[in-house]
Write a protein that holds these residues in place. Structure first.
Motif, PDB file in Angstrom:
ATOM      1  N   LEU A 121       0.648  -1.463  -0.221  1.00 43.33           N
ATOM      2  CA  LEU A 121       0.075  -0.089   0.118  1.00 43.33           C
ATOM      3  C   LEU A 121       0.813   1.256   0.466  1.00 43.33           C
ATOM      4  N   ALA A 168      -9.288 -14.502  -8.718  1.00 41.53           N
ATOM      5  CA  ALA A 168      -9.042 -13.543  -7.453  1.00 41.53           C
ATOM      6  C   ALA A 168      -9.876 -14.093  -6.627  1.00 41.53           C
ATOM      7  N   ALA A 169     -10.256 -14.642  -6.978  1.00 47.44           N
ATOM      8  CA  ALA A 169     -11.585 -15.707  -5.670  1.00 47.44           C
ATOM      9  C   ALA A 169     -10.832 -16.581  -4.601  1.00 47.44           C
ATOM     10  N   GLU A 171      -6.789 -15.932  -4.231  1.00 46.10           N
ATOM     11  CA  GLU A 171      -7.104 -14.884  -3.133  1.00 46.10           C
ATOM     12  C   GLU A 171      -8.040 -14.206  -2.379  1.00 46.10           C
ATOM     13  N   GLY A 172      -9.060 -14.544  -3.312  1.00 50.09           N
ATOM     14  CA  GLY A 172     -10.450 -13.701  -1.669  1.00 50.09           C
ATOM     15  C   GLY A 172     -10.401 -14.766  -0.655  1.00 50.09           C
ATOM     16  N   ILE A 176     -10.321 -15.189   3.329  1.00 47.93           N
ATOM     17  CA  ILE A 176     -11.160 -15.280   4.738  1.00 47.93           C
ATOM     18  C   ILE A 176     -11.177 -16.612   5.773  1.00 47.93           C
TER      19      ILE A 176
ATOM     20  N   ARG B 110      -9.923   0.318   1.053  1.00 52.29           N
ATOM     21  CA  ARG B 110      -9.375  -0.811   0.224  1.00 52.29           C
ATOM     22  C   ARG B 110      -8.343  -0.573   1.622  1.00 52.29           C
ATOM     23  N   VAL B 111      -7.383   0.581   1.335  1.00 50.45           N
ATOM     24  CA  VAL B 111      -6.585   1.124   2.134  1.00 50.45           C
ATOM     25  C   VAL B 111      -7.149   0.138   3.448  1.00 50.45           C
ATOM     26  N   THR B 114      -7.489  -3.294   4.129  1.00 45.65           N
ATOM     27  CA  THR B 114      -5.927  -4.494   3.886  1.00 45.65           C
ATOM     28  C   THR B 114      -5.404  -3.545   4.959  1.00 45.65           C
ATOM     29  N   ALA B 168     -15.906 -14.243  -1.729  1.00 46.64           N
ATOM     30  CA  ALA B 168     -14.774 -13.845  -2.354  1.00 46.64           C
ATOM     31  C   ALA B 168     -13.680 -13.769  -2.832  1.00 46.64           C
ATOM     32  N   ALA B 169     -14.470 -13.942  -4.188  1.00 47.35           N
ATOM     33  CA  ALA B 169     -13.270 -12.996  -5.434  1.00 47.35           C
ATOM     34  C   ALA B 169     -13.973 -11.700  -5.164  1.00 47.35           C
ATOM     35  N   GLU B 171     -13.223 -10.091  -2.517  1.00 47.21           N
ATOM     36  CA  GLU B 171     -12.144  -9.696  -1.631  1.00 47.21           C
ATOM     37  C   GLU B 171     -11.060  -9.726  -2.958  1.00 47.21           C
ATOM     38  N   GLY B 172     -10.991 -10.791  -3.381  1.00 50.70           N
ATOM     39  CA  GLY B 172      -9.952 -10.605  -4.164  1.00 50.70           C
ATOM     40  C   GLY B 172      -9.845  -9.711  -5.456  1.00 50.70           C
ATOM     41  N   ILE B 173     -11.027  -9.441  -5.803  1.00 53.47           N
ATOM     42  CA  ILE B 173     -10.743  -8.407  -6.405  1.00 53.47           C
ATOM     43  C   ILE B 173     -10.102  -7.167  -6.629  1.00 53.47           C
ATOM     44  N   GLN B 175      -8.605  -7.186  -3.077  1.00 47.02           N
ATOM     45  CA  GLN B 175      -7.332  -6.720  -2.933  1.00 47.02           C
ATOM     46  C   GLN B 175      -5.943  -6.738  -4.144  1.00 47.02           C
ATOM     47  N   ILE B 176      -6.410  -7.589  -5.407  1.00 47.62           N
ATOM     48  CA  ILE B 176      -5.929  -7.642  -6.983  1.00 47.62           C
ATOM     49  C   ILE B 176      -5.630  -6.066  -7.642  1.00 47.62           C
ATOM     50  N   LEU B 178      -5.244  -3.312  -6.062  1.00 52.46           N
ATOM     51  CA  LEU B 178      -4.422  -2.395  -5.913  1.00 52.46           C
ATOM     52  C   LEU B 178      -3.375  -2.638  -6.925  1.00 52.46           C
ATOM     53  N   PHE B 179      -2.911  -3.932  -7.716  1.00 52.36           N
ATOM     54  CA  PHE B 179      -1.632  -4.254  -8.655  1.00 52.36           C
ATOM     55  C   PHE B 179      -2.458  -3.595  -9.543  1.00 52.36           C
ATOM     56  N   ARG B 180      -3.605  -3.914  -9.896  1.00 51.99           N
ATOM     57  CA  ARG B 180      -3.842  -3.149 -11.563  1.00 51.99           C
ATOM     58  C   ARG B 180      -5.009  -2.494 -11.642  1.00 51.99           C
ATOM     59  N   ASN B 188     -15.082  -1.054 -16.466  1.00 51.73           N
ATOM     60  CA  ASN B 188     -15.268  -2.251 -16.100  1.00 51.73           C
ATOM     61  C   ASN B 188     -16.320  -3.074 -15.300  1.00 51.73           C
TER      62      ASN B 188
END
Lengths: 208, 208
Positions: A121, A168-169, A171-172, A176, B110-111, B114, B168-169, B171-173, B175-176, B178-180, B188
């Motif tokens: 971050l 993504a799923a 990572e989530g 979790i 997000r910050v 995280t 879960a997806a 949360e993953g989105i 997180q990701i 952050l990098f994309r 999108n």
DNA sequence: ATCCCGCCATACTGGGCAGTATTGAGCGTT
DNA sequence: AACGCTCAATACTGCCCAGTATGGCGGGAT
């Protein structure tokens, strides 16, 4: 520039920096990055701070070295996990299974990656490092998935999107799982794998 | 016990603790929890450390208060987002759309999340707090999804699993993303919503 | 008027920790 | 045997920051 070994030695013989980075990784994975100071890393590697700072100029350098160690271990393990299968779809399944296992069952993995994401971050170098790893992961799964689709073993309309969603799923789920320890039970592992695989498309039953 | 207001005042009139927690939240969401010290929080709220410590006994208390503030805001916003629709499936879509928007477009969200997740690794109180929020979120989406299925507007075999995977997806989105950064583009957003909704089952076209 | 108390400000302490300075040991080179 | 280079150990500095001590101010109760 400390620790350059005179510039010509190709760092093949000296494993000392790796030893130090490994000790750092192990401590980071259990007590967190902020919870580990340079003395602890040195002690973990059996040296003192003096020599630690000879090999690495700062704490961030060690963190980045620990990341690289993690990436290397991932490459090795996922290749090992997939090389036993020969059909593309099986390789893909093996890769997903490995990822789920390391997400759900490996606490060190979870702790370390969570720490690195949080650190990303505010630190652009760490973020760039992790982003590169995410890219590599994505390329790997994209390659496997495209091959499985190309071989007619998997039906998927939009491979790129499907892989993104699956990752993504994953990572989530990893995140979790921190809060739902029961999700980490081994008996749920298979089901999680099947769920994730279903995100990548429909498996075409082998009737060749 | 500091800040108990004599015990009988029901904390209805005094918004000062909330003001302080809000200032903390805003700083945490931009500079991270570790990057904000108590003086900065006090300064952000227009007071000094002395009065800050009168209301909160420690930094962790403020962190937990900031979490509670975040939870309250989430409750309010997601209710607002869903109350305009009347059909269950539409409510569900609105809830997903809201979540995606706050995941992808709201940097502060997000910050902060995280940071809290990372902190949960080592602090059981913070972990318990966040786990409670995750439970609440899950219950909310479970309720909406079950109602949509019950009303025949959605077809889904295993609602519980589907909701878990969708969350879960999400949360993953987050997180990701952050990098994309390109994944956060508004164009999108719709597609992401549709992808997530598809995880919850097939929408039954309204032919009533 | 005065006393109490909720609230706020200033100044300070103590510890933890990244990073540095310095010295020394082993060893190959000449 | 004197030197230089790599690597390692010890001791120290300086900073940041959570938490504390203490003093002051305003307003309500009597």
């Amino acid at each position: 520039m400390a620790g350059c070994y005179g510039g010509m030695v190709a760092n093949l013989t000296s494993a000392k920096p790796d030893e130090l980075a490994l000790a750092a990784f192990e401590l980071f994975s259990t007590r967190g990055i902020a919870g580990v100071n340079m003395d602890a890393i040195a002690a973990g590697a059996g040296v003192t701070k003096g020599s630690l700072y000879w090999h690495y100029a700062s704490k961030k350098e060690i963190i980045l070295a620990a990341c690289n160690l993690y990436y290397r271990a991932w490459r090795r393990q996922i290749l090992e996990a997939t090389e036993s299968s020969d059909r593309p779809a099986e390789k893909l399944e093996a890769a997903v299974a490995f990822s789920v296992r390391s997400c759900l069952l490996d606490d060190a993995n979870r702790v370390f990656t969570t720490e690195i994401v949080a650190m990303s971050l505010y630190d652009s170098e760490v973020r760039a490092s992790w982003a590169g790893f995410l890219d590599e992961t994505e390329r790997f799964f994209l390659g496997l998935t495209h091959r499985a689709v190309g071989a007619g073993e998997l039906r998927c309309d939009d491979v790129d999107r499907a892989v993104d969603l699956m990752l993504a799923a994953m990572e989530g789920i990893k995140q979790i799982a921190l809060f739902r320890p029961q999700a980490c039970l081994p008996e749920n592992e298979q089901r999680t794998c099947r769920r994730l695989m279903s995100l990548l498309g429909e498996r075409v039953s082998a009737l060749a």
